[in-house]
Scaffold this motif. Structure first.
Motif, PDB file in Angstrom:
ATOM      1  N   ASP A 210     -57.341   5.942  60.647  1.00 41.70           N
ATOM      2  CA  ASP A 210     -58.694   5.859  61.201  1.00 41.70           C
ATOM      3  C   ASP A 210     -59.186   4.435  60.992  1.00 41.70           C
ATOM      4  O   ASP A 210     -59.264   3.950  59.853  1.00 41.70           O
ATOM      5  N   GLU A 211     -59.495   3.743  62.100  1.00 44.18           N
ATOM      6  CA  GLU A 211     -59.829   2.324  61.990  1.00 44.18           C
ATOM      7  C   GLU A 211     -61.075   2.057  61.153  1.00 44.18           C
ATOM      8  O   GLU A 211     -61.258   0.957  60.621  1.00 44.18           O
ATOM      9  N   ARG A 212     -61.942   3.058  60.989  1.00 40.59           N
ATOM     10  CA  ARG A 212     -63.131   2.878  60.172  1.00 40.59           C
ATOM     11  C   ARG A 212     -62.753   2.655  58.708  1.00 40.59           C
ATOM     12  O   ARG A 212     -63.529   2.086  57.941  1.00 40.59           O
ATOM     13  N   PHE A 213     -61.573   3.118  58.336  1.00 40.28           N
ATOM     14  CA  PHE A 213     -61.071   2.905  56.983  1.00 40.28           C
ATOM     15  C   PHE A 213     -60.065   1.756  56.938  1.00 40.28           C
ATOM     16  O   PHE A 213     -60.120   0.904  56.044  1.00 40.28           O
ATOM     17  N   THR A 214     -59.127   1.731  57.891  1.00 43.15           N
ATOM     18  CA  THR A 214     -58.062   0.724  57.842  1.00 43.15           C
ATOM     19  C   THR A 214     -58.612  -0.693  57.983  1.00 43.15           C
ATOM     20  O   THR A 214     -58.067  -1.624  57.383  1.00 43.15           O
ATOM     21  N   ARG A 215     -59.677  -0.873  58.764  1.00 39.13           N
ATOM     22  CA  ARG A 215     -60.218  -2.229  58.918  1.00 39.13           C
ATOM     23  C   ARG A 215     -60.829  -2.747  57.622  1.00 39.13           C
ATOM     24  O   ARG A 215     -61.039  -3.956  57.454  1.00 39.13           O
ATOM     25  N   ARG A 216     -61.119  -1.855  56.698  1.00 31.38           N
ATOM     26  CA  ARG A 216     -61.623  -2.233  55.379  1.00 31.38           C
ATOM     27  C   ARG A 216     -60.522  -2.202  54.321  1.00 31.38           C
ATOM     28  O   ARG A 216     -60.800  -2.338  53.123  1.00 31.38           O
ATOM     29  N   GLY A 217     -59.279  -1.974  54.762  1.00 33.79           N
ATOM     30  CA  GLY A 217     -58.162  -1.970  53.827  1.00 33.79           C
ATOM     31  C   GLY A 217     -58.088  -0.724  52.975  1.00 33.79           C
ATOM     32  O   GLY A 217     -57.518  -0.756  51.874  1.00 33.79           O
ATOM     33  N   VAL A 218     -58.663   0.379  53.470  1.00 29.59           N
ATOM     34  CA  VAL A 218     -58.697   1.629  52.715  1.00 29.59           C
ATOM     35  C   VAL A 218     -57.768   2.646  53.375  1.00 29.59           C
ATOM     36  O   VAL A 218     -57.796   2.835  54.601  1.00 29.59           O
ATOM     37  N   ARG A 219     -56.966   3.300  52.580  1.00 31.74           N
ATOM     38  CA  ARG A 219     -56.067   4.361  53.047  1.00 31.74           C
ATOM     39  C   ARG A 219     -56.742   5.707  52.798  1.00 31.74           C
ATOM     40  O   ARG A 219     -57.185   5.987  51.688  1.00 31.74           O
ATOM     41  N   LEU A 220     -56.829   6.536  53.841  1.00 36.04           N
ATOM     42  CA  LEU A 220     -57.491   7.840  53.738  1.00 36.04           C
ATOM     43  C   LEU A 220     -56.463   8.957  53.822  1.00 36.04           C
ATOM     44  O   LEU A 220     -55.665   9.021  54.768  1.00 36.04           O
ATOM     45  N   LEU A 221     -56.494   9.850  52.828  1.00 36.22           N
ATOM     46  CA  LEU A 221     -55.665  11.043  52.808  1.00 36.22           C
ATOM     47  C   LEU A 221     -56.567  12.270  52.763  1.00 36.22           C
ATOM     48  O   LEU A 221     -57.640  12.239  52.159  1.00 36.22           O
ATOM     49  N   LEU A 222     -56.132  13.349  53.383  1.00 37.80           N
ATOM     50  CA  LEU A 222     -56.843  14.624  53.331  1.00 37.80           C
ATOM     51  C   LEU A 222     -56.038  15.598  52.477  1.00 37.80           C
ATOM     52  O   LEU A 222     -54.857  15.833  52.741  1.00 37.80           O
ATOM     53  N   LYS A 223     -56.673  16.154  51.463  1.00 38.48           N
ATOM     54  CA  LYS A 223     -56.069  17.210  50.652  1.00 38.48           C
ATOM     55  C   LYS A 223     -56.436  18.526  51.318  1.00 38.48           C
ATOM     56  O   LYS A 223     -57.583  18.990  51.226  1.00 38.48           O
TER      57      LYS A 223
ATOM     58  N   LEU B  32     -51.961   9.804  42.620  1.00 34.79           N
ATOM     59  CA  LEU B  32     -51.753   9.661  44.059  1.00 34.79           C
ATOM     60  C   LEU B  32     -52.904   8.978  44.779  1.00 34.79           C
ATOM     61  O   LEU B  32     -52.820   8.770  45.989  1.00 34.79           O
ATOM     62  N   ALA B  33     -53.981   8.656  44.087  1.00 35.27           N
ATOM     63  CA  ALA B  33     -55.140   8.037  44.737  1.00 35.27           C
ATOM     64  C   ALA B  33     -55.967   7.304  43.703  1.00 35.27           C
ATOM     65  O   ALA B  33     -55.868   7.571  42.499  1.00 35.27           O
ATOM     66  N   ASP B  34     -56.789   6.396  44.193  1.00 35.17           N
ATOM     67  CA  ASP B  34     -57.742   5.718  43.310  1.00 35.17           C
ATOM     68  C   ASP B  34     -59.020   6.547  43.161  1.00 35.17           C
ATOM     69  O   ASP B  34     -59.585   6.632  42.068  1.00 35.17           O
ATOM     70  N   VAL B  35     -59.457   7.142  44.264  1.00 32.05           N
ATOM     71  CA  VAL B  35     -60.674   7.953  44.281  1.00 32.05           C
ATOM     72  C   VAL B  35     -60.369   9.267  44.983  1.00 32.05           C
ATOM     73  O   VAL B  35     -59.718   9.280  46.041  1.00 32.05           O
TER      74      VAL B  35
ATOM     75  N   SER C  89     -55.825  11.651  36.494  1.00 37.37           N
ATOM     76  CA  SER C  89     -55.345  10.677  35.509  1.00 37.37           C
ATOM     77  C   SER C  89     -56.504   9.809  35.032  1.00 37.37           C
ATOM     78  O   SER C  89     -57.516   9.665  35.739  1.00 37.37           O
ATOM     79  N   PRO C  90     -56.376   9.198  33.861  1.00 39.90           N
ATOM     80  CA  PRO C  90     -57.479   8.385  33.327  1.00 39.90           C
ATOM     81  C   PRO C  90     -57.899   7.225  34.224  1.00 39.90           C
ATOM     82  O   PRO C  90     -59.046   6.784  34.168  1.00 39.90           O
ATOM     83  N   ASP C  91     -56.985   6.721  35.071  1.00 40.86           N
ATOM     84  CA  ASP C  91     -57.320   5.578  35.927  1.00 40.86           C
ATOM     85  C   ASP C  91     -57.862   5.993  37.287  1.00 40.86           C
ATOM     86  O   ASP C  91     -58.076   5.148  38.156  1.00 40.86           O
ATOM     87  N   GLN C  92     -58.098   7.277  37.490  1.00 36.66           N
ATOM     88  CA  GLN C  92     -58.647   7.763  38.750  1.00 36.66           C
ATOM     89  C   GLN C  92     -60.109   8.157  38.584  1.00 36.66           C
ATOM     90  O   GLN C  92     -60.536   8.545  37.498  1.00 36.66           O
TER      91      GLN C  92
ATOM     92  N   THR D 264     -56.741   3.760  47.832  1.00 34.95           N
ATOM     93  CA  THR D 264     -56.393   5.020  48.467  1.00 34.95           C
ATOM     94  C   THR D 264     -57.454   6.040  48.090  1.00 34.95           C
ATOM     95  O   THR D 264     -57.731   6.254  46.912  1.00 34.95           O
ATOM     96  N   VAL D 265     -58.058   6.640  49.112  1.00 37.50           N
ATOM     97  CA  VAL D 265     -59.117   7.628  48.917  1.00 37.50           C
ATOM     98  C   VAL D 265     -58.634   8.969  49.466  1.00 37.50           C
ATOM     99  O   VAL D 265     -58.142   9.049  50.598  1.00 37.50           O
ATOM    100  N   VAL D 266     -58.771  10.011  48.663  1.00 35.95           N
ATOM    101  CA  VAL D 266     -58.446  11.369  49.097  1.00 35.95           C
ATOM    102  C   VAL D 266     -59.740  12.132  49.325  1.00 35.95           C
ATOM    103  O   VAL D 266     -60.614  12.159  48.452  1.00 35.95           O
ATOM    104  N   ALA D 267     -59.867  12.743  50.484  1.00 32.44           N
ATOM    105  CA  ALA D 267     -60.973  13.650  50.772  1.00 32.44           C
ATOM    106  C   ALA D 267     -60.442  15.080  50.691  1.00 32.44           C
ATOM    107  O   ALA D 267     -59.483  15.429  51.383  1.00 32.44           O
ATOM    108  N   VAL D 268     -61.051  15.894  49.832  1.00 32.26           N
ATOM    109  CA  VAL D 268     -60.606  17.278  49.672  1.00 32.26           C
ATOM    110  C   VAL D 268     -61.271  18.138  50.743  1.00 32.26           C
ATOM    111  O   VAL D 268     -62.496  18.231  50.800  1.00 32.26           O
ATOM    112  N   VAL D 269     -60.452  18.763  51.580  1.00 35.45           N
ATOM    113  CA  VAL D 269     -60.949  19.662  52.620  1.00 35.45           C
ATOM    114  C   VAL D 269     -61.092  21.042  51.984  1.00 35.45           C
ATOM    115  O   VAL D 269     -60.125  21.791  51.857  1.00 35.45           O
TER     116      VAL D 269
END
Length: 303
Positions: free
Chosen positions: A25-38, A175-178, A197-200, A291-296
Motif C-alpha cells: 500500500d503506497e500510503r505506507f511504502t512511500r514512508r518506508g513502512v512495511r504493513l502486515l495483517l494478522k 516479527l514486527a516493530d509495532v 518481545s521486549p523490543d516490540q 514493520t507494523v502489524v495490524a491485527v484483524v
C-alpha cells in the motif's frame, strides 16, 4: 481428551497460529513502512478473531455450566458467545443493554444470537451500568433464572481472557516493530502486550472515547499477571464519535481498502484501526524501515 463437563475445543479446529499477510500500500511504502495483517478473522468462521482467544479459556473454565454474559444490541461478543454455545452444546444467556428493546423486533445481530440458542434478557440502562456491583449482579442472575451460570464480563475481558490473548503476542514475537489493535474493553491489548518481545511495542486504537481504557488495561494486567507487562500505548483520536458508529468518511476508507487489497474490513473496529495507521504513518509516527502489524480482530457481520 477433556475432563467430564469440560468442552473439547479442539473439535472446533481453530486455525492457529492465524495467518500473517503482507499488503503493498503506497500510503505506507512511500514512508518506508512495511504493513502486515494478522488475520485473526480467519481463526474460526463463527468465533472470529480475538473472540476465540478470549472465549476459549472461559469456556474451559465454565466446565459445562451455562454461560451468561453482557452486551449491547450489536455486540460481536454476544454473537460469538451464542455461536460457541451452539457449537459446543452449552446453554447461553445474554443480558442486553436497553430494556426498551424487549418490545421491538430483534435486529439481525440479536436475531442471530437467538437462532443460535441464546436466551436474551433485556436490562434497563441504569441497572446495566451497575452490573459489576455484586448485589446488582446477583439480582440480575436471579431475574434471568441463571444463578448457577458462569459469568463472562461484557466484551469477554477478564484475567483468563487476557492470559489467552498473550498467545497473540507470542505468535508475533520478533516479527514486527509495532503491533496495532483496535480496543473495546482493552483485554486483547493487555494480553498482546504481555506476549511480545521486549523490543516490540503494542499500539491500541480505542473505538470509544472517554479516556478510561488506560486504567482498565492496567487493571486487567494486574489481575492476569500481577502487574504491568509489555510496552504499549493508546491513540484515542480514531473512535469516530462513539461506539458502534461509523461515518461516510470511514465507510469510504473501508471500501477503498477492500478494493485495494481484497480483504473484508469490519467497520466498527478494524476500519478505525487501519484508518488510524494511515494517519499515523503520514505523521511519520513510525520510523523508516519499521514493520507494523495490524491485527484483524473481526469480520464484517452478516445479517
Amino acid at each position: 481428551m477433556s475432563s467430564p463437563g469440560v468442552p473439547d475445543l479442539t473439535t472446533l479446529r481453530p486455525r492457529l497460529p492465524s495467518p500473517l499477510q503482507e499488503v503493498e500500500d503506497e500510503r505506507f511504502t512511500r514512508r518506508g513502512v512495511r504493513l502486515l495483517l494478522k488475520r485473526d478473522d480467519l481463526i474460526h468462521p463463527d468465533l472470529v478473531g480475538n473472540k476465540w482467544r478470549k472465549l476459549a479459556p472461559n469456556l474451559t473454565a465454565a466446565a459445562g455450566r451455562p454461560i451468561l454474559t453482557f452486551g449491547g444490541a450489536y455486540s460481536n461478543h454476544l454473537r460469538a458467545t451464542a455461536a460457541a454455545g451452539r457449537l459446543l452444546g452449552l446453554p447461553t444467556i445474554g443480558l442486553v443493554r436497553g430494556e426498551e428493546l424487549s418490545d421491538r423486533p430483534l435486529n439481525p445481530s440479536l436475531a442471530r444470537c437467538s437462532a443460535d440458542g441464546m436466551r436474551l434478557h433485556f436490562v434497563d440502562r441504569s441497572t446495566y451500568r451497575r452490573k459489576t456491583e455484586p448485589e446488582t449482579l446477583a439480582a440480575l442472575l436471579r431475574a434471568a433464572g441463571a444463578r448457577d451460570a458462569y459469568v463472562v464480563p461484557e466484551g469477554g475481558s477478564n484475567a483468563l481472557a487476557v492470559r489467552g490473548c498473550r498467545a497473540l503476542g507470542e505468535e508475533l514475537s520478533g516479527l514486527a516493530d509495532v503491533v496495532a489493535i483496535a480496543c473495546g474493553t482493552g483485554g486483547t491489548l493487555a494480553g498482546l502486550a504481555a506476549g511480545l518481545s521486549p523490543d516490540q511495542r503494542a499500539l491500541g486504537v480505542p473505538v470509544v472515547g472517554g479516556g478510561f481504557l488506560t486504567a482498565d488495561i492496567r487493571a486487567l494486567q494486574r489481575q492476569a499477571f500481577g502487574g504491568p507487562r509489555g510496552d504499549w500505548w493508546l491513540d484515542e483520536r480514531f473512535h469516530f464519535g462513539r461506539y458502534a458508529r461509523t461515518t461516510p468518511e470511514l465507510e469510504t476508507f473501508a471500501e477503498d481498502f477492500e478494493e485495494r487489497h481484497g480483504v473484508p474490513v469490519e467497520r466498527l473496529y478494524v476500519a478505525k484501526l487501519l484508518y488510524g495507521l494511515v494517519v499515523l504513518t503520514d505523521e511519520s509516527a513510525f520510523p523508516r524501515g519499521s514493520t507494523v502489524v495490524a491485527v484483524v480482530t473481526g469480520a464484517p457481520q452478516e445479517a
